[in-house]
Motif scaffolding. Structure first.
Motif, PDB file in Angstrom:
ATOM      1  N   ILE A 180     -14.930  -4.930 -23.628  1.00 43.38           N
ATOM      2  CA  ILE A 180     -16.012  -5.516 -22.824  1.00 43.38           C
ATOM      3  C   ILE A 180     -15.629  -6.914 -22.361  1.00 43.38           C
ATOM      4  CG2 ILE A 180     -18.382  -6.404 -22.933  1.00 43.38           C
ATOM      5  CD1 ILE A 180     -18.977  -4.025 -24.877  1.00 43.38           C
ATOM      6  N   VAL A 181     -15.075  -7.721 -23.267  1.00 44.44           N
ATOM      7  CA  VAL A 181     -14.671  -9.081 -22.912  1.00 44.44           C
ATOM      8  C   VAL A 181     -13.597  -9.046 -21.818  1.00 44.44           C
ATOM      9  CG1 VAL A 181     -13.633 -11.229 -23.736  1.00 44.44           C
ATOM     10  CG2 VAL A 181     -15.275 -10.010 -25.171  1.00 44.44           C
ATOM     11  N   ALA A 182     -12.643  -8.137 -21.945  1.00 44.65           N
ATOM     12  CA  ALA A 182     -11.566  -8.036 -20.952  1.00 44.65           C
ATOM     13  C   ALA A 182     -12.125  -7.696 -19.574  1.00 44.65           C
ATOM     14  CB  ALA A 182     -10.541  -6.989 -21.385  1.00 44.65           C
ATOM     15  N   ALA A 183     -13.091  -6.767 -19.528  1.00 43.72           N
ATOM     16  CA  ALA A 183     -13.686  -6.387 -18.242  1.00 43.72           C
ATOM     17  C   ALA A 183     -14.501  -7.530 -17.652  1.00 43.72           C
ATOM     18  CB  ALA A 183     -14.563  -5.145 -18.416  1.00 43.72           C
ATOM     19  N   LEU A 184     -15.197  -8.274 -18.497  1.00 44.59           N
ATOM     20  CA  LEU A 184     -15.964  -9.423 -18.018  1.00 44.59           C
ATOM     21  C   LEU A 184     -15.026 -10.497 -17.466  1.00 44.59           C
ATOM     22  CD1 LEU A 184     -18.576  -9.716 -20.917  1.00 44.59           C
ATOM     23  CD2 LEU A 184     -19.048  -8.974 -18.575  1.00 44.59           C
ATOM     24  N   ARG A 185     -13.934 -10.747 -18.169  1.00 47.98           N
ATOM     25  CA  ARG A 185     -12.956 -11.741 -17.708  1.00 47.98           C
ATOM     26  C   ARG A 185     -12.408 -11.370 -16.335  1.00 47.98           C
ATOM     27  NH1 ARG A 185     -10.640 -15.771 -20.319  1.00 47.98           N
ATOM     28  NH2 ARG A 185     -10.827 -16.039 -22.587  1.00 47.98           N
ATOM     29  N   ALA A 186     -12.214 -10.076 -16.122  1.00 53.31           N
ATOM     30  CA  ALA A 186     -11.673  -9.596 -14.854  1.00 53.31           C
ATOM     31  C   ALA A 186     -12.720  -9.561 -13.753  1.00 53.31           C
ATOM     32  CB  ALA A 186     -11.068  -8.209 -15.049  1.00 53.31           C
ATOM     33  N   GLY A 187     -13.976  -9.823 -14.116  1.00 50.99           N
ATOM     34  CA  GLY A 187     -15.053  -9.787 -13.130  1.00 50.99           C
ATOM     35  C   GLY A 187     -15.363  -8.388 -12.646  1.00 50.99           C
ATOM     36  N   ASN A 188     -15.008  -7.388 -13.437  1.00 53.41           N
ATOM     37  CA  ASN A 188     -15.193  -5.991 -13.052  1.00 53.41           C
ATOM     38  C   ASN A 188     -16.512  -5.482 -13.633  1.00 53.41           C
ATOM     39  OD1 ASN A 188     -15.038  -3.216 -12.596  1.00 53.41           O
ATOM     40  ND2 ASN A 188     -12.812  -3.165 -12.891  1.00 53.41           N
ATOM     41  N   ALA A 189     -17.578  -5.630 -12.862  1.00 53.98           N
ATOM     42  CA  ALA A 189     -18.910  -5.251 -13.338  1.00 53.98           C
ATOM     43  C   ALA A 189     -19.013  -3.765 -13.613  1.00 53.98           C
ATOM     44  CB  ALA A 189     -19.967  -5.671 -12.317  1.00 53.98           C
ATOM     45  N   GLU A 190     -18.379  -2.954 -12.763  1.00 54.34           N
ATOM     46  CA  GLU A 190     -18.451  -1.505 -12.939  1.00 54.34           C
ATOM     47  C   GLU A 190     -17.795  -1.086 -14.250  1.00 54.34           C
ATOM     48  OE1 GLU A 190     -17.123   2.651 -10.677  1.00 54.34           O
ATOM     49  OE2 GLU A 190     -16.792   0.709  -9.720  1.00 54.34           O
ATOM     50  N   ALA A 191     -16.609  -1.624 -14.519  1.00 53.92           N
ATOM     51  CA  ALA A 191     -15.907  -1.274 -15.756  1.00 53.92           C
ATOM     52  C   ALA A 191     -16.661  -1.797 -16.973  1.00 53.92           C
ATOM     53  CB  ALA A 191     -14.490  -1.837 -15.733  1.00 53.92           C
ATOM     54  N   ALA A 192     -17.149  -3.045 -16.906  1.00 53.30           N
ATOM     55  CA  ALA A 192     -17.869  -3.629 -18.032  1.00 53.30           C
ATOM     56  C   ALA A 192     -19.124  -2.829 -18.359  1.00 53.30           C
ATOM     57  CB  ALA A 192     -18.227  -5.086 -17.727  1.00 53.30           C
ATOM     58  N   THR A 193     -19.841  -2.405 -17.319  1.00 52.55           N
ATOM     59  CA  THR A 193     -21.060  -1.613 -17.524  1.00 52.55           C
ATOM     60  C   THR A 193     -20.734  -0.256 -18.126  1.00 52.55           C
ATOM     61  OG1 THR A 193     -22.146  -2.713 -15.653  1.00 52.55           O
ATOM     62  CG2 THR A 193     -23.086  -0.624 -16.388  1.00 52.55           C
ATOM     63  N   LYS A 194     -19.657   0.356 -17.638  1.00 54.42           N
ATOM     64  CA  LYS A 194     -19.258   1.666 -18.147  1.00 54.42           C
ATOM     65  C   LYS A 194     -18.873   1.580 -19.614  1.00 54.42           C
ATOM     66  CE  LYS A 194     -16.101   5.518 -17.170  1.00 54.42           C
ATOM     67  NZ  LYS A 194     -15.015   6.001 -16.275  1.00 54.42           N
ATOM     68  N   ILE A 195     -18.119   0.543 -19.977  1.00 55.06           N
ATOM     69  CA  ILE A 195     -17.716   0.368 -21.374  1.00 55.06           C
ATOM     70  C   ILE A 195     -18.937   0.088 -22.247  1.00 55.06           C
ATOM     71  CG2 ILE A 195     -16.377  -1.059 -22.976  1.00 55.06           C
ATOM     72  CD1 ILE A 195     -14.481  -1.607 -20.559  1.00 55.06           C
ATOM     73  N   MET A 196     -19.839  -0.753 -21.729  1.00 52.21           N
ATOM     74  CA  MET A 196     -21.050  -1.071 -22.489  1.00 52.21           C
ATOM     75  C   MET A 196     -21.895   0.172 -22.716  1.00 52.21           C
ATOM     76  SD  MET A 196     -22.782  -3.446 -24.059  1.00 52.21           S
ATOM     77  CE  MET A 196     -22.419  -5.096 -23.421  1.00 52.21           C
ATOM     78  N   ASP A 197     -22.074   0.995 -21.683  1.00 53.13           N
ATOM     79  CA  ASP A 197     -22.850   2.227 -21.816  1.00 53.13           C
ATOM     80  C   ASP A 197     -22.236   3.150 -22.870  1.00 53.13           C
ATOM     81  OD1 ASP A 197     -24.810   1.589 -19.997  1.00 53.13           O
ATOM     82  OD2 ASP A 197     -24.004   2.793 -18.360  1.00 53.13           O
ATOM     83  N   HIS A 198     -20.918   3.267 -22.822  1.00 50.18           N
ATOM     84  CA  HIS A 198     -20.225   4.117 -23.799  1.00 50.18           C
ATOM     85  C   HIS A 198     -20.392   3.556 -25.207  1.00 50.18           C
ATOM     86  CE1 HIS A 198     -16.710   5.521 -26.148  1.00 50.18           C
ATOM     87  NE2 HIS A 198     -16.924   6.659 -25.497  1.00 50.18           N
ATOM     88  N   HIS A 199     -20.274   2.243 -25.317  1.00 55.16           N
ATOM     89  CA  HIS A 199     -20.391   1.577 -26.620  1.00 55.16           C
ATOM     90  C   HIS A 199     -21.782   1.769 -27.222  1.00 55.16           C
ATOM     91  CE1 HIS A 199     -20.053  -1.384 -29.748  1.00 55.16           C
ATOM     92  NE2 HIS A 199     -20.901  -2.224 -29.175  1.00 55.16           N
ATOM     93  N   ILE A 200     -22.821   1.496 -26.433  1.00 55.62           N
ATOM     94  CA  ILE A 200     -24.190   1.654 -26.943  1.00 55.62           C
ATOM     95  C   ILE A 200     -24.505   3.117 -27.193  1.00 55.62           C
ATOM     96  CG2 ILE A 200     -26.633   1.224 -26.496  1.00 55.62           C
ATOM     97  CD1 ILE A 200     -24.906  -1.273 -27.030  1.00 55.62           C
ATOM     98  N   GLY A 201     -23.957   4.010 -26.351  1.00 56.96           N
ATOM     99  CA  GLY A 201     -24.149   5.443 -26.576  1.00 56.96           C
ATOM    100  C   GLY A 201     -23.567   5.882 -27.904  1.00 56.96           C
TER     101      GLY A 201
END
Length: 249
Positions: A180-201
């Motif tokens: 999640i941190v890596a995706a946020l650093r990259a400014g990739n909202a789509e990837a960060a959201t996808k990882i977060m959804d998978h994580h919370i799921g």
């Protein structure tokens, strides 16, 4: 801040931490006299503490009955996770829009603390730090109300995990938080959201197994450990040494 409000806040902090770290299982009775003894408080102040935690969804305190740690139903648990997913997605969106290099440094430092707890085999600290990653991220969104709501649902999710779920997976939490941190650093909202959804799921899947937990433990020992030395002039709860809590048979 008055001595009264400070002591109430400290007791709330200690009990909240005990619940989040799953030291006080769902449905645990919280007698006012016992709490008063352990925290050095009057019953009036104890009731204030219980009322505050009830407002956060961590305690059930019906009139004229002994308060207990909350015991949400499976339907309520599903609603809580549904709400958490929505809040987490919005946090990701807002944090990327406000991103600063210091955010990355702070989050990576927190993940290192999670890794240290994992390596030490300290499950309770690992559970607490896993939740704090999300509340820390919520604080970076720049919305005080959103942070408050997220903090509450994260705490409720810890309670649900204690009631229904299988043991916390520290490996999954640390690895996914890094992603999640890596995706946020990259400014990739789509990837960060996808990882977060998978994580919370994944957290939800572990939580809603309906397997229940063994609630046998020594209430006094747990309260003493989390009460620590309550200093009315302090802003933190000092944790005393960690005695082993033996379950009652």
């Amino acid at each position: 801040m008055s001595k009264k409000s400070t002591r109430v806040d400290l007791a709330c902090q200690a009990l909240r931490q005990a619940i989040i770290e799953q030291a006080l299982p769902p449905g645990t009775k919280l007698p006012e006299d016992e709490l008063g003894i352990r925290f050095g408080m009057s019953r009036t102040l104890v009731r204030e503490v219980l009322a505050q935690l009830q407002g956060e969804g961590l305690v059930d305190a019906p009139p004229r009955r002994t308060a207990t740690t909350a015991k949400p139903t499976l339907d309520q648990a599903r609603e809580i996770f549904e709400t958490r997913k929505m809040l987490e997605r919005e946090v990701v969106r807002l944090v990327i829009g406000r991103w600063q290099p210091q955010f990355g440094a702070d989050l990576e430092g927190h993940v290192r603390a999670e890794e240290a707890a994992r390596q030490a085999g300290d499950a309770r600290v690992s559970i607490r730090l896993a939740g704090e990653f999300h509340t820390r991220l919520g604080g970076m969104a720049g919305n005080t109300l959103l942070r408050r709501y997220l903090s509450e649902v994260v705490s409720r999710c810890s309670l649900i995990l204690a009631l229904y779920g299988r043991p916390h997976s520290a490996d999954c939490a640390v690895n996914e938080h890094r992603e999640i941190v890596a995706a946020l650093r990259a400014g990739n909202a789509e990837a960060a959201t996808k990882i977060m959804d998978h994580h919370i799921g994944g957290v939800e899947q572990r939580a809603l197994l309906d397997s229940g937990r063994d609630a046998g433990f020594d209430l006094g020992a747990v309260l003493s450990r989390y009460a620590g030395q309550l200093d009315a002039g302090s802003t933190k709860v000092a944790r005393i040494s960690k005695p082993k809590v033996r379950g009652k048979r």
